[in-house]
Scaffold this active site. Structure first.
Site, PDB file in Angstrom:
ATOM      1  N   CYS A   1      -8.946  93.683 -28.638  1.00 38.68           N
ATOM      2  CA  CYS A   1      -8.530  95.076 -28.861  1.00 38.68           C
ATOM      3  C   CYS A   1      -9.331  96.076 -28.029  1.00 38.68           C
ATOM      4  O   CYS A   1      -8.900  97.210 -27.853  1.00 38.68           O
ATOM      5  CB  CYS A   1      -8.638  95.431 -30.331  1.00 38.68           C
ATOM      6  SG  CYS A   1      -7.685  94.337 -31.377  1.00 38.68           S
TER       7      CYS A   1
ATOM      8  N   HIS B   1      -8.818 103.055 -31.436  1.00 40.31           N
ATOM      9  CA  HIS B   1      -7.990 101.854 -31.543  1.00 40.31           C
ATOM     10  C   HIS B   1      -7.263 101.897 -32.890  1.00 40.31           C
ATOM     11  O   HIS B   1      -7.859 102.179 -33.921  1.00 40.31           O
ATOM     12  CB  HIS B   1      -8.885 100.620 -31.440  1.00 40.31           C
ATOM     13  CG  HIS B   1      -8.176  99.351 -31.764  1.00 40.31           C
ATOM     14  ND1 HIS B   1      -6.965  99.030 -31.211  1.00 40.31           N
ATOM     15  CD2 HIS B   1      -8.500  98.329 -32.602  1.00 40.31           C
ATOM     16  CE1 HIS B   1      -6.573  97.854 -31.680  1.00 40.31           C
ATOM     17  NE2 HIS B   1      -7.478  97.415 -32.531  1.00 40.31           N
TER      18      HIS B   1
ATOM     19  N   ASN C   1      -1.330  97.216 -35.305  1.00 41.89           N
ATOM     20  CA  ASN C   1      -2.383  96.978 -34.315  1.00 41.89           C
ATOM     21  C   ASN C   1      -1.771  96.232 -33.128  1.00 41.89           C
ATOM     22  O   ASN C   1      -1.430  95.064 -33.237  1.00 41.89           O
ATOM     23  CB  ASN C   1      -3.496  96.157 -34.981  1.00 41.89           C
ATOM     24  CG  ASN C   1      -4.649  95.851 -34.043  1.00 41.89           C
ATOM     25  OD1 ASN C   1      -4.557  96.066 -32.828  1.00 41.89           O
ATOM     26  ND2 ASN C   1      -5.730  95.339 -34.595  1.00 41.89           N
TER      27      ASN C   1
END
Ligand code: ACO
Length: 330
Positions: free
Chosen positions: A113, A257, A287
């Site tokens: 990520c 994020h 996500n």
């Protein structure tokens, strides 16, 4: 001073939407649980398309919005942990599919990520030392391919998507002001996806994984990751502000994020950034790993809410463990 200025952005998510109500029919969960614990309402899933397909769509939009022809790009960096193949890299596929005929360097980086911010940092170093003038940095992941869709602990969290930016070497105050990268490999077991490459065909036992952990699906100790994410995102935002001699009030937008609304809110609170300055789209995409920050940046860039000189603080956290921050003067 030469800086890396963002001159174009693009994003793409596949059309199929998987809502929390759809997930209620697949695992023992509820829209209420997912929305309250994560902030996610729906995510996009790539049916027919691969990581390359969606990265190419985001990259084309970024190049178009930069008003460049693809042949003007002189470096391609793609952040992904879900590339179509072990090799070639997704970046090489992107180079080919953009029709770039020059033999420019193209490579992938793996930082889960945090990958997009790792990519920005590397691109900036190429630009600052004169090795590249126009760099395409993309973040793409298709976690739907590495999720165990029977595991309610993880399958509700992720979605597929890609985002990209074009950076240009320019003189002046605008552009990337700083980037800070971190990792702690000691914590790798908290968040990982095994692959069969690890096991030698000449050995019956692998050295690290026990058999039940060998299925090629994402494994996560959510609670521990959550706590470390809040701590690391807060700390790296702080170091980014201090490095640039900025106060929280100087930040126009925090682009975190998009993993979990509670991590996002805790990061903003720790950093002292007020809620209206935090860009949030986790409700619509879940996500998307390396796609998360460039998708958010692209939405913000096209929303008309950004003006020249705005300060953007970006922060990410992911498998590795890795974490990173970057500050951009728009
Ligand atoms: N639906 C209903 N119940 C669920 C679900 C679900 N989808 N998932 C878990 N539960 C249950 C658990 O089984 C547990 O039940 P129990 O109390 O009977 O044992 C209960 O809900 C609470 O589980 P927790 O794990 O304690 O829930 P928590 O509040 O920690 O939320 C979550 C879990 C959302 C995963 C959170 O820990 C989180 O967001 N962690 C961080 C994830 C992340 O940010 N990853 C980073 C990046 S990913 C990357 O880099 C690839």
């Amino acid at each position: 001073m030469i800086r890396s200025r963002v001159i174009g952005t693009g994003a793409y998510v596949p059309p199929r939407i998987l809502s929390n109500h759809d997930l209620e029919k697949m695992v023992k969960t509820s829209d209420e649980w997912i929305a309250t614990r994560t902030g996610i309402k729906e995510r996009h899933i790539a049916d027919e398309e691969s990581a390359t397909d969606i990265a190419v769509k985001a990259a084309k939009k970024a190049v178009e919005s930069a008003s460049l022809s693809a042949d003007e790009i002189d470096l391609i960096i793609v952040a992904t942990v879900t590339s179509d193949m072990v090799f070639p890299s997704t970046a090489c596929f992107v180079q080919s599919r953009l029709g770039i005929k020059k033999n420019i360097p193209a490579f992938d980086i793996s930082a889960a990520c945090s990958g997009f911010l790792y990519g920005l940092d590397i691109a900036d170093k190429y630009i600052k030392n004169g090795a590249a003038k126009k760099v395409l940095v993309a973040g793409v992941d298709v976690f739907s391919r590495i999720i165990d869709w029977n595991d309610r602990n993880t399958c509700v969290l992720f979605g597929d998507g890609a985002g990209a930016v074009v950076l240009s070497a320019e003189r002046g105050n605008r552009g990337l002001l700083s980037s800070h990268l971190h990792s702690n490999g000691d914590h790798w077991r908290l968040l990982y996806t095994p692959s069969n490459i690890y096991s030698s065909p000449f050995k019956t036992h692998s050295r690290v994984h026990s058999h039940k952990h060998d299925e090629p699906y994402l494994k996560m100790e959510g609670n521990k990751v959550f706590k470390l994410a809040v701590q690391a995102m807060g700390e790296t935002c702080q170091e980014a502000l201090e490095h640039n001699d900025l106060k929280p009030a100087d930040v126009t937008f925090l682009i975190p994020h998009q993993a979990n609304i509670r991590i996002i809110n805790a990061t903003a609170e720790k950093t002292g950034i007020s809620a209206e300055k935090v860009y949030i789209n986790v409700d619509r995409y879940g996500n998307t790993s390396a796609g998360s920050i460039p998708i958010a940046l692209d939405e913000l860039a096209h929303s008309g809410r950004l003006k020249s000189g705005d300060i953007l603080l970006m922060a990410a956290f992911g498998g590795g463990l890795t974490w990173a921050s970057a500050v951009v003067r728009w």
